[in-house]
Design an enzyme around this catalytic site. Structure first.
Site, PDB file in Angstrom:
ATOM      1  N   ASP A  21       0.833  -1.205   0.000  1.00 64.34           N
ATOM      2  CA  ASP A  21       0.000   0.000   0.000  1.00 64.34           C
ATOM      3  C   ASP A  21       0.871   1.260   0.000  1.00 64.34           C
ATOM      4  O   ASP A  21       2.010   1.237   0.487  1.00 64.34           O
ATOM      5  CB  ASP A  21      -0.893  -0.030   1.250  1.00 64.34           C
ATOM      6  CG  ASP A  21      -2.063   0.929   1.128  1.00 64.34           C
ATOM      7  OD1 ASP A  21      -2.320   1.449   0.026  1.00 64.34           O
ATOM      8  OD2 ASP A  21      -2.727   1.172   2.153  1.00 64.34           O
ATOM      9  N   ASN A  69     -10.508  -2.707  -6.616  1.00 64.64           N
ATOM     10  CA  ASN A  69      -9.711  -1.694  -7.327  1.00 64.64           C
ATOM     11  C   ASN A  69     -10.321  -1.251  -8.664  1.00 64.64           C
ATOM     12  O   ASN A  69      -9.939  -0.220  -9.217  1.00 64.64           O
ATOM     13  CB  ASN A  69      -8.265  -2.180  -7.565  1.00 64.64           C
ATOM     14  CG  ASN A  69      -7.410  -2.177  -6.318  1.00 64.64           C
ATOM     15  OD1 ASN A  69      -6.445  -2.928  -6.202  1.00 64.64           O
ATOM     16  ND2 ASN A  69      -7.738  -1.321  -5.349  1.00 64.64           N
ATOM     17  N   ARG A  72     -11.473   2.385  -9.072  1.00 64.10           N
ATOM     18  CA  ARG A  72     -10.552   3.532  -9.230  1.00 64.10           C
ATOM     19  C   ARG A  72     -10.792   4.215 -10.578  1.00 64.10           C
ATOM     20  O   ARG A  72     -11.424   3.629 -11.465  1.00 64.10           O
ATOM     21  CB  ARG A  72      -9.120   3.023  -9.146  1.00 64.10           C
ATOM     22  CG  ARG A  72      -8.851   2.500  -7.758  1.00 64.10           C
ATOM     23  CD  ARG A  72      -7.408   2.167  -7.564  1.00 64.10           C
ATOM     24  NE  ARG A  72      -7.213   1.857  -6.163  1.00 64.10           N
ATOM     25  CZ  ARG A  72      -6.106   2.052  -5.492  1.00 64.10           C
ATOM     26  NH1 ARG A  72      -5.051   2.550  -6.097  1.00 64.10           N
ATOM     27  NH2 ARG A  72      -6.022   1.748  -4.217  1.00 64.10           N
ATOM     28  N   ARG A 189       1.986  -5.200   5.976  1.00 64.05           N
ATOM     29  CA  ARG A 189       1.248  -4.138   5.277  1.00 64.05           C
ATOM     30  C   ARG A 189       2.067  -2.852   5.352  1.00 64.05           C
ATOM     31  O   ARG A 189       2.498  -2.459   6.440  1.00 64.05           O
ATOM     32  CB  ARG A 189      -0.133  -3.913   5.889  1.00 64.05           C
ATOM     33  CG  ARG A 189      -0.889  -2.844   5.120  1.00 64.05           C
ATOM     34  CD  ARG A 189      -2.363  -2.764   5.430  1.00 64.05           C
ATOM     35  NE  ARG A 189      -2.962  -1.807   4.499  1.00 64.05           N
ATOM     36  CZ  ARG A 189      -4.179  -1.861   4.008  1.00 64.05           C
ATOM     37  NH1 ARG A 189      -4.983  -2.847   4.359  1.00 64.05           N
ATOM     38  NH2 ARG A 189      -4.619  -0.951   3.171  1.00 64.05           N
ATOM     39  N   SER A 197      -8.270  -5.454   4.414  1.00 60.30           N
ATOM     40  CA  SER A 197      -8.743  -5.072   3.080  1.00 60.30           C
ATOM     41  C   SER A 197      -9.093  -6.272   2.198  1.00 60.30           C
ATOM     42  O   SER A 197      -8.703  -6.333   1.034  1.00 60.30           O
ATOM     43  CB  SER A 197      -7.714  -4.182   2.369  1.00 60.30           C
ATOM     44  OG  SER A 197      -7.506  -3.002   3.100  1.00 60.30           O
TER      45      SER A 197
HETATM   46  C1  FPP Z   1      -1.790   0.213  -3.401  1.00 56.82           C
HETATM   47  O1  FPP Z   1      -1.359   1.549  -3.374  1.00 56.82           O
HETATM   48  C2  FPP Z   1      -1.235  -0.481  -4.548  1.00 56.82           C
HETATM   49  C3  FPP Z   1      -1.943  -1.044  -5.566  1.00 56.82           C
HETATM   50  C4  FPP Z   1      -3.413  -1.016  -5.637  1.00 56.82           C
HETATM   51  C5  FPP Z   1      -1.291  -1.682  -6.702  1.00 56.82           C
HETATM   52  C6  FPP Z   1      -0.093  -2.496  -6.379  1.00 56.82           C
HETATM   53  C7  FPP Z   1       0.640  -2.727  -7.626  1.00 56.82           C
HETATM   54  C8  FPP Z   1       1.971  -2.628  -7.733  1.00 56.82           C
HETATM   55  C9  FPP Z   1       2.911  -2.418  -6.617  1.00 56.82           C
HETATM   56  C10 FPP Z   1       2.534  -2.841  -9.073  1.00 56.82           C
HETATM   57  C11 FPP Z   1       3.016  -4.240  -9.035  1.00 56.82           C
HETATM   58  C12 FPP Z   1       3.143  -4.915 -10.264  1.00 56.82           C
HETATM   59  C13 FPP Z   1       2.669  -6.175 -10.468  1.00 56.82           C
HETATM   60  C14 FPP Z   1       3.257  -6.995 -11.552  1.00 56.82           C
HETATM   61  C15 FPP Z   1       1.587  -6.765  -9.632  1.00 56.82           C
HETATM   62  P1  FPP Z   1      -2.461   2.683  -3.445  1.00 56.82           P
HETATM   63  O2  FPP Z   1      -2.620   3.098  -4.858  1.00 56.82           O
HETATM   64  O3  FPP Z   1      -3.704   2.215  -2.766  1.00 56.82           O
HETATM   65  O4  FPP Z   1      -1.780   3.822  -2.606  1.00 56.82           O
HETATM   66  P2  FPP Z   1      -2.521   4.926  -1.723  1.00 56.82           P
HETATM   67  O5  FPP Z   1      -3.251   4.193  -0.637  1.00 56.82           O
HETATM   68  O6  FPP Z   1      -1.395   5.759  -1.201  1.00 56.82           O
HETATM   69  O7  FPP Z   1      -3.432   5.671  -2.650  1.00 56.82           O
END
Ligand code: FPP
Length: 243
Positions: A21, A69, A72, A189, A197
């Site tokens: 996250d 997701n 989004r 996490r 989640s």
């Molecule tokens: C959460 O951060 C992250 C995700 C929803 C996506 C995770 C994906 C990656 C790390 C890319 C990985 C690549 C592969 C191949 C799986 P957020 O966007 O919820 O962050 P925030 O809470 O700060 O908005």
């Protein structure tokens, strides 16, 4: 216990699950687009896969895209789909060279064909490997996984293969997306939130939870080691009393 370099590591978790996250917040703090945070998160993930393998972790499971997701903004969703496709294309050869088994869990049939095709290719071409299993949870939801298991049980009952009285925890566990995978010992996490989640709800019943305020793109192999070492100091009770 020792890691692959021979250094002492106390009571290693066999299976580490990660909620990656904070990509969005990491990007915002730098005045970047959210998708750039996800690309930075991919680079981190790559380092962590090999760091986990070096530590001797047998199963690493990461939450790449949850069934929630999809809500989004459309450009972020399509950007994530493109990122996952590009990442899998770019990394498969190295994963094969390192003998790492790739698994993808979730409702893959709802993903763009090109993406599910490359996931199936990755699973097929690494299925014989036993060194470390790297699992991506994509279009994954813990409740949806349990619903899918319950549907499979209902079909088995309707077709007379089992009776309702035979249904027990093992029957549900056997119908999860990766039934042979041990439950996570340690759940990490990033970015400070203290919640599951909808991640691995059935499997994490007794997992030890470790939360860091660090955003996922800034997560390091050193933090992974710290989580593993903290895990080694905990007493797991599985509901029992420990004197
Ligand atoms: C959460 O951060 C992250 C995700 C929803 C996506 C995770 C994906 C990656 C790390 C890319 C990985 C690549 C592969 C191949 C799986 P957020 O966007 O919820 O962050 P925030 O809470 O700060 O908005």
């Amino acid at each position: 216990m020792t890691d692959r370099a021979g250094d002492s590591v106390p009571s290693m978790p066999q299976h580490v699950a990660v909620i990656m996250d904070g990509n969005g917040r990491w990007a915002r703090a730098r005045g970047l687009e959210r998708i750039e945070g996800h690309w930075a998160g991919y680079k981190t993930l790559k380092r962590i896969v090999y760091a986990a393998d070096d530590l001797g972790i047998r199963y690493l499971t990461v939450y790449g895209f949850s069934s929630e997701n999809w809500r989004r903004p459309q450009n972020e969703v399509s950007g994530l789909m493109r990122l996952m496709y590009a990442a899998m294309r770019a990394e498969l050869e190295d994963l094969i060279e390192n003998g790492i088994r790739v698994r993808v869990i979730g409702r893959l049939h709802q993903l763009p064909d090109e993406l599910s095709d490359i996931f199936y290719e990755a699973m097929r071409s690494t299925e014989a490997y036993t060194r470390m299993t790297f699992t991506l949870a994509i279009n994954y939801g813990g409740r949806a996984e349990i619903v899918d298991a319950v549907r499979a049980i209902a079909r088995d009952i309707a077709d007379g293969r089992i009776s309702a009285d035979d249904v027990d925890e093992a029957s549900v566990a056997a119908r999860l997306y990766a039934p042979e995978m041990p439950d996570p010992d340690l759940l990490i996490r990033t970015a400070g939130e203290m919640r599951l989640s909808n991640y691995l709800l059935w499997q994490s019943a007794y997992s030890e939870i470790w939360v860091t305020p660090t955003y996922w793109p800034d997560f390091t192999p050193e933090l992974l080691l710290q989580a593993v070492q903290d895990y080694g100091k905990r007493t797991r009770r599985f509901g029992a009393v420990v004197e």
